[in-house]
Design a protein around this motif. Structure first.
Motif, short mmCIF file in Angstrom:
data_model
loop_
_atom_site.label_atom_id
_atom_site.label_comp_id
_atom_site.label_asym_id
_atom_site.label_seq_id
_atom_site.Cartn_x
_atom_site.Cartn_y
_atom_site.Cartn_z
N ARG A 82 76.16 39.61 62.35
CA ARG A 82 75.95 38.37 61.62
C ARG A 82 74.55 38.37 61.01
NH1 ARG A 82 77.09 33.83 66.02
NH2 ARG A 82 76.09 35.38 67.35
N MET A 83 74.37 37.55 60.00
CA MET A 83 73.06 37.29 59.42
C MET A 83 72.68 35.86 59.74
SD MET A 83 72.30 40.18 58.00
CE MET A 83 70.87 39.73 57.04
N PHE A 84 71.43 35.66 60.17
CA PHE A 84 70.92 34.32 60.44
C PHE A 84 69.79 34.00 59.47
CE2 PHE A 84 73.02 35.19 64.44
CZ PHE A 84 73.58 33.95 64.76
N HIS A 85 69.84 32.78 58.92
CA HIS A 85 68.83 32.29 58.00
C HIS A 85 68.37 30.93 58.48
CE1 HIS A 85 70.07 35.36 55.04
NE2 HIS A 85 71.30 35.08 55.43
N PRO A 86 67.18 30.48 58.08
CA PRO A 86 66.75 29.12 58.41
C PRO A 86 67.77 28.10 57.94
CG PRO A 86 64.92 30.38 57.53
CD PRO A 86 66.14 31.22 57.34
N ALA A 87 68.03 27.10 58.78
CA ALA A 87 69.08 26.13 58.47
C ALA A 87 68.65 25.11 57.45
CB ALA A 87 69.51 25.43 59.76
N ALA A 88 67.34 24.93 57.23
CA ALA A 88 66.85 23.93 56.28
C ALA A 88 65.91 24.57 55.28
CB ALA A 88 66.14 22.81 57.02
N ARG A 89 65.91 24.06 54.06
CA ARG A 89 65.07 24.64 53.00
C ARG A 89 63.59 24.49 53.28
NH1 ARG A 89 67.99 23.08 47.22
NH2 ARG A 89 69.94 24.23 47.60
N ASN A 90 63.23 23.38 53.90
CA ASN A 90 61.81 23.14 54.18
C ASN A 90 61.40 23.61 55.57
OD1 ASN A 90 63.24 21.30 55.61
ND2 ASN A 90 62.03 19.50 55.03
N SER A 91 62.23 24.46 56.17
CA SER A 91 61.95 24.95 57.51
C SER A 91 60.72 25.84 57.51
CB SER A 91 63.15 25.72 58.04
OG SER A 91 62.82 26.45 59.19
N GLU A 100 71.79 40.24 63.31
CA GLU A 100 72.15 40.41 64.72
C GLU A 100 73.35 41.34 64.82
OE1 GLU A 100 72.82 37.36 68.32
OE2 GLU A 100 74.52 37.48 66.95
N SER A 101 73.19 42.42 65.59
CA SER A 101 74.28 43.34 65.87
C SER A 101 74.55 43.28 67.38
CB SER A 101 73.93 44.77 65.44
OG SER A 101 73.71 44.84 64.05
N ALA A 102 75.56 42.52 67.75
CA ALA A 102 75.90 42.35 69.16
C ALA A 102 76.81 43.48 69.63
CB ALA A 102 76.58 41.00 69.37
N PHE A 103 76.70 43.87 70.89
CA PHE A 103 77.42 45.03 71.40
C PHE A 103 77.61 44.92 72.90
CE2 PHE A 103 72.91 45.88 71.37
CZ PHE A 103 72.67 46.29 72.68
N ALA A 112 72.12 42.44 72.02
CA ALA A 112 72.07 42.21 70.58
C ALA A 112 70.82 42.88 70.01
CB ALA A 112 72.06 40.72 70.26
N ASP A 113 71.02 43.75 69.02
CA ASP A 113 69.90 44.30 68.26
C ASP A 113 69.55 43.32 67.15
OD1 ASP A 113 69.70 46.63 69.72
OD2 ASP A 113 71.04 47.77 68.41
N LEU A 114 68.29 42.92 67.09
CA LEU A 114 67.83 41.99 66.08
C LEU A 114 66.91 42.71 65.10
CD1 LEU A 114 66.97 38.93 68.36
CD2 LEU A 114 69.17 39.55 67.33
N ASP A 115 67.22 42.59 63.84
CA ASP A 115 66.40 43.17 62.77
C ASP A 115 65.82 41.99 62.00
OD1 ASP A 115 65.22 44.76 60.94
OD2 ASP A 115 67.04 45.74 60.23
N ASP A 241 60.24 45.39 58.52
CA ASP A 241 61.11 44.69 59.45
C ASP A 241 60.67 44.98 60.87
OD1 ASP A 241 61.84 47.33 59.55
OD2 ASP A 241 64.00 46.94 59.64
N ARG A 242 61.04 44.10 61.75
CA ARG A 242 60.73 44.27 63.17
C ARG A 242 62.04 44.28 63.94
NH1 ARG A 242 56.86 45.91 61.43
NH2 ARG A 242 54.70 45.20 61.66
N LYS A 243 62.16 45.24 64.83
CA LYS A 243 63.39 45.40 65.61
C LYS A 243 63.12 45.05 67.06
CE LYS A 243 64.99 49.16 62.60
NZ LYS A 243 65.93 48.31 61.85
N VAL A 244 63.92 44.14 67.58
CA VAL A 244 63.84 43.74 68.98
C VAL A 244 65.27 43.68 69.52
CG1 VAL A 244 63.07 42.00 70.63
CG2 VAL A 244 61.78 42.34 68.52
N SER A 245 65.46 44.15 70.72
CA SER A 245 66.78 44.08 71.36
C SER A 245 66.73 43.13 72.54
CB SER A 245 67.22 45.46 71.84
OG SER A 245 67.41 46.34 70.75
N VAL A 246 67.74 42.26 72.63
CA VAL A 246 67.93 41.40 73.79
C VAL A 246 69.03 42.03 74.64
CG1 VAL A 246 68.39 39.08 74.62
CG2 VAL A 246 67.38 39.41 72.36
N LEU A 247 68.74 42.26 75.91
CA LEU A 247 69.65 43.01 76.76
C LEU A 247 69.96 42.23 78.03
CD1 LEU A 247 67.77 46.42 76.49
CD2 LEU A 247 69.68 45.64 75.09
#
Length: 753
Positions: A82-91, A100-103, A112-115, A241-247
């Protein structure tokens, strides 16, 4: 022609199950929180629920949450992206995008690998917090948390599961960030409602550039919600880009959680490792592609479902790999479905899993010789027992992978199993075997049971009634036949073989004498009190056609009843009970109430698997062209039923379906339910590869396909390839073409063991 890549081939946007063929799986039946980052719905370690798993939150430089909105996911067996973006324009997160690449990996890591990238022109710092909230109620019969341990990169904790009178089962869990965490948080809280929203966490008012170091955890015996979090500062620069994984990891308490991460190179993302795991698996099974999109797609989808529901860890009751019946409650070895798992997994190049399924039940065999119906990882449900077709499974497995040592090992346990039936299920010595409650057949709520007890549909295990069952008797007949062959061919014990052959012959005689009704042209159950047939037509009445019990005398009855639109040949055949049955219902209702598992008219894949083999074996045994055509027609109807709205891109496998509309039991929430065999049918009848003990037969049935390639098939160290082109097919053995043949004629190759 470019070959199918199964991982990409199965991609779609309406699935969420993730597994790696290990003990941890994410497959919540009715998910609520899929739109949120991470995994907030329940996962299962074996059949034990871990809920929630984790979510992650992005905070700005001031520690304020950056609300995110996710795109539609793209699912494959390996990942959910999935792709995540800020939910509000003025965020404050304007310009930030997170992929997010969940596995789920086979070693018990759900992550989840986060780019993270930014389109802003200036560098900035954001904070990534991964967190969970675990209910811990030691005063109740529910799980509780102990032994919370901070460690470099994250936190570990033990989740304790009660088991009634059985021992507590413990899972060691970990929550970690890779490449590492800058701070962690532990906090207890009153309350019971847990939502994946940062504003409800204890840290929403306390985060100041890091999680507070103090632990707010009250005494471990208190009922509470335990919040656990790990945090990392992420510096974003323009154009990078910065890559962080949540495990999140889960293992037995004796395993080292950190060891699960060490073999993984940081140069290769874990989501990519998930893809490699699935590609390796798909390359270990026969390759199939076909001009019929439904056949091709379902074939690969079925292999996905089998791996999703595989467990491999060693614990108190599991010492071998095994395939579970399904997700959720069904994530355990269950004896009714286990023979079907053996039949399908026998086509894997490595027989370890197929053999492990059988060994799991033998390891846990009851003292009286019966098999346990449901095997939990750490205790036994004493009441549960299911009848199952073990003889068919063992014969099929030994035909593909002939391992005398394994067969010798299973012989004694299987002999004890049939002795249990002779001793307790045929006290009269009739050669016919008892059903004593409607649960143990795996086929609840049917008219066939009410004929011997009007209250047979009570929710009771144990002996509620006695009914000599066509299905149960067929199962024991097949098993005794196989054991007779095994005693002679492998054990070289002619005396034992002769005795088993006599016992099997007794069953055959009894079935023909007591269960066959020549006037009706059908086999029926028998009431042992009167020795009279019940005359209730059900799909199980066709089960003897899988065996050599039947002769040409019985074929007219098969065709007359099975192919009758008034009885069994519905638009989506076959209903578990005939349409003429007084209790028939195409909707999942029994006596006006919707049920979980009604067998009074629904079409069940388990029954269909048996019927397909009954048709196919009769077609071959009696050289019946009409039955060959009907077998192909039936298998195609069966497979096409298991697609949402007839869409070839959306296969499914539910417990049961409407025989008139094909609508699945979605209300149960149990998809990818391995309660049948399908790929075994594709291999035997579409490809036509039917190995026997001493020969390999290749004889495809007349499926209306223009083209089919079946390759990478391993049968007793022979590599087999079949290509179908219209009405002809060609066969290769070990890379050498053996010739071309027309459909309806077979190739036969001798095999030396």
């Amino acid at each position: 022609m470019k070959k199918i890549d199964p991982v990409r081939y199965l991609r779609r946007d309406d699935k969420w199950y993730l597994g790696g063929g290990g003990n941890l799986v994410f497959a919540p039946p009715f998910p609520v929180w899929l739109d949120y980052p991470g995994f907030w719905d329940k996962a299962h370690y074996y059949n034990l629920e871990i809920e929630p798993v984790f979510t992650w939150t992005l905070l700005d430089e001031e520690g304020h949450e950056i609300p995110l909105r996710g795109s539609a996911p793209i699912w494959s067996p390996a990942t959910r992206e999935r792709m995540f973006h800020p939910a509000a324009r003025n965020s404050s997160g304007m310009g930030i995008t997170i992929r997010e690449s969940a596995f789920c990996l086979p070693n018990g890591i759900l992550g989840a690998d986060l780019d993270i990238v930014t389109s802003a022109r200036l560098s900035r710092v954001v904070h990534l917090v991964a967190w969970t909230a675990q209910a811990s109620f030691p005063s109740r019969p529910s799980a509780w948390i102990t032994n919370i341990t901070p460690r470099r990169g994250g936190l570990a904790f033990t989740k304790n599961f009660p088991a009634g009178k059985g021992p507590v089962f413990r899972i060691r869990c970990g929550l970690e960030l890779s490449p590492g965490a800058d701070s962690h948080g532990i906090h207890g809280s009153e309350g019971e409602i847990i939502r994946p929203e940062w504003r409800f966490t204890p840290w929403s008012e306390k985060f100041h550039n890091s999680l507070p170091r103090e632990s707010g955890l009250p005494a471990k015996e208190d009922d509470q919600i335990v919040y656990l979090a790990v945090h990392r500062r992420v510096r974003l620069s323009p154009g990078t880009d910065r890559k962080v994984s949540v495990l999140f990891s889960a293992a037995s308490p004796t395993e080292d959680l950190r060891a699960r991460y060490r073999p993984v190179s940081r140069r290769v993302s874990l989501s990519r490792r998930s893809g490699e795991n699935w590609n390796t698996y798909f390359s270990s099974v026969p390759y199939v592609e076909c001009s019929d999109e439904f056949l091709s797609r379902y074939y690969w989808y079925r292999w996905y479902g089998l791996k999703l529901n595989t467990i491999r860890g060693k614990t108190r009751n599991y010492h071998h790999p095994a395939t579970c019946e399904g997700i959720g409650y069904f994530r355990a070895p269950i004896s009714y479905s286990a023979p079907g798992h053996v039949l399908e997994n026998r086509w894997n190049h490595d027989p370890l899993l197929a053999e492990g399924i059988i060994s799991t039940f033998l390891d846990n065999q009851r003292d009286d010789g019966g098999f346990r119906g449901y095997i939990d990882p750490h205790y036994y449900r004493q009441e549960m027992f299911y009848h199952a077709n073990w003889g068919m499974a063992l014969r099929g497995l030994s035909a593909v992978h002939f391992h005398p040592r394994f067969l010798r090992d299973v012989y004694e346990g299987m002999r004890n199993y049939v002795a249990y039936f002779d001793r307790t299920r045929d006290r009269e010595g009739s050669g016919l075997y008892d059903i004593t409650n409607h649960y143990e057949t795996g086929q609840e709520y049917m008219h066939r049971y009410l004929t011997v007890n009007p209250r047979a549909d009570r929710k009771n295990w144990g002996e509620v009634f006695r009914l000599k069952g066509v299905d149960v008797t067929t199962y024991i007949y097949e098993l005794k036949q196989f054991l007779a062959w095994l005693a002679r061919a492998v054990l070289h014990d002619d005396r034992q073989s002769d005795r088993l052959e006599r016992e099997a012959a007794k069953i055959k005689t009894a079935v023909l004498k007591s269960m066959w009704n020549p006037r009706s042209g059908m086999f029926f159950d028998v009431d042992p009190r009167s020795n009279r047939q019940t005359k209730i037509p059900a799909a199980v009445c066709f089960y003897p056609y899988m065996t050599d019990i039947v002769s040409t005398t019985h074929i007219h009855g098969l065709k007359h009843h099975l192919f009758s639109e008034r009885e069994f040949w519905t638009p989506f055949p076959v209903p578990s009970s005939a349409r003429t049955d007084d209790y028939f219902s195409d909707t999942p209702e029994w006596k006006g109430k919707r049920m979980n598992c009604p067998w009074n008219g629904r079409t069940w894949p388990m029954t269909n698997s048996h019927i397909a083999d009954a048709l196919g074996q009769c077609a071959v045994r009696f050289h019946d062209r009409d039955l060959r055509r009907r077998t192909a027609e039936f298998i195609l109807k069966f497979i096409r039923m298991m697609f949402f709205d007839g869409d070839p891109g959306r296969p499914n496998c539910f417990e049961h379906y409407n025989p008139l509309t094909g609508s699945p039991s979605r209300y149960r929430g149990i998809d990818d339910y391995q309660h049948s065999w399908v790929n075994d049918l594709i291999m035997k009848y579409v490809a036509g590869i039917r190995p026997q003990y001493d020969r390999l037969i290749v004889d495809p049935f007349p499926f209306p396909v223009e083209y089919a390639l079946i390759d990478n098939v391993l049968v007793r160290d022979f590599h087999v390839r079949v290509i179908r082109e219209g009405r002809t097919f060609r066969v290769w053995i070990d890379g050498k073409e053996k010739g071309r043949q027309s459909l309806g004629r077979e190739f036969c190759f001798p095999i030396r063991s």
